[in-house]
Write an enzyme that holds these catalytic residues in place. Structure first.
Site, mmCIF file in Angstrom:
data_model
loop_
_atom_site.group_PDB
_atom_site.id
_atom_site.type_symbol
_atom_site.label_atom_id
_atom_site.label_comp_id
_atom_site.label_asym_id
_atom_site.label_seq_id
_atom_site.Cartn_x
_atom_site.Cartn_y
_atom_site.Cartn_z
ATOM 1 N N ARG A 29 -16.087 24.539 -6.372
ATOM 2 C CA ARG A 29 -16.400 24.392 -4.949
ATOM 3 C C ARG A 29 -16.099 22.990 -4.433
ATOM 4 N NH1 ARG A 29 -17.995 28.551 -6.936
ATOM 5 N NH2 ARG A 29 -18.698 30.391 -5.780
ATOM 6 N N ASP A 85 -33.735 28.897 6.271
ATOM 7 C CA ASP A 85 -32.868 28.703 5.116
ATOM 8 C C ASP A 85 -32.144 27.367 5.281
ATOM 9 O OD1 ASP A 85 -31.805 30.931 2.866
ATOM 10 O OD2 ASP A 85 -30.478 29.213 3.152
#
Length: 289
Positions: free
Chosen positions: A39, A148
């Site tokens: 990533r 979140d």
């Protein structure tokens, strides 16, 4: 620039791991090295960074924090589905809410918090359970907040469109009642999308957590497993502060607050074990660390 030669050295991984941990409380051990490297290289290519040093400098000092948020979105896992660990939802409507309302001396709204909300399956499941299985709902105002750290997941939650796999545990009659079929997907109804408030927050950030207070019930399931011991203690304190006196905390089946913090009382119900913020010691413990 030959992006195919981009790589993350051992010292680069350690620097990034420490930085990401300070920002999020999430700790990547060596077992996650491949996941992290992929990533990081993906974002280095996307931003045109010729090497890790250039990219890491941008990550640390970019004023907007946009790249850090993009990377957080990539690094967090959002594996969930409707009615996950349903026994806790049954405990909510059969025991927790009846207890809360019996001892409530005023008509303050009952605040319920889902963190991490991921793509919305959990808070929408709570909303459906309240509508279907809590007969006293008509007598109480309920505020349902879902939060979140991943802004991309939150946007998907607000859209409320789900795969067949996500809704596979929803009974057919409830699927017909609250969802519309759109191709191979299921779109949750507008009414449910309107009753859930979605917000972005970092549970380990004290400043971001200050506005989150007076919740009667908090669902924080399968998040603490991604933290190390220090981050778990920080998160436990913030969750304690976010609860009203006598409020309840629901964790995932593999998590135990008893091994993290002594602030909570363990409550055992037929359906689930939950953790309660004591009413009688609130004044002495509200400022505990």
């Amino acid at each position: 620039m030959q992006t195919s030669k981009l790589h993350i050295r051992d010292e680069d991984f350690l620097r990034f791991r420490d930085f990401f941990y300070r920002k999020t409380g999430i700790y990547f051990d060596e077992g996650k090295r491949y996941f992290v490297d992929r990533r990081l290289i993906e974002r280095m290519k996307a931003t045109g960074a010729p090497d890790f040093r250039t990219y890491f400098t941008r990550l640390r000092f970019e004023a907007s924090g946009e790249e850090l948020q993009t990377l957080i979105n990539l690094m967090t896992v959002n594996e969930t589905y409707f009615f996950r660990e349903e026994h806790q939802l049954r405990c909510l409507v059969q025991h927790l809410l009846p207890e809360l309302t019996r001892r409530r001396t005023d008509r303050r709204p009952i605040r319920i918090w889902s963190i991490p909300a991921s793509t919305g399956e959990e808070p929408y499941s709570i909303a459906i359970y309240l509508l279907e299985y809590w007969p006293d709902l008509e007598h109480w105002d309920v505020e349902l907040v879902a939060s979140d750290i991943d802004t991309r997941a939150l946007e998907r939650a607000r859209q409320g469109r789900y795969s067949a796999r996500s809704v596979q545990h929803v009974p057919h009659h409830l699927r017909r009642k609250y969802f519309t079929r759109v191709g191979n997907d299921y779109q949750i109804c507008e009414m449910l999308r309107e009753v859930v408030t979605f917000t972005r927050v970092n549970l380990c950030d004290a400043q971001e957590m200050r506005p989150y207070r007076d919740f009667a019930v908090i669902f924080c399931r399968n998040l603490l497993i991604y933290f190390d011991e220090a981050s778990r203690k920080t998160a436990a304190h913030h969750l304690y502060e976010a609860l009203e006196p006598g409020g309840y905390l629901c964790l995932g089946h593999s998590e135990s607050m008893s091994r993290i913090s002594s602030l909570f009382q363990v409550r055992r119900f037929p359906e689930a074990i939950v953790y309660q913020k004591p009413e009688e010691i609130y004044e002495t413990c509200a400022g505990c660390g």
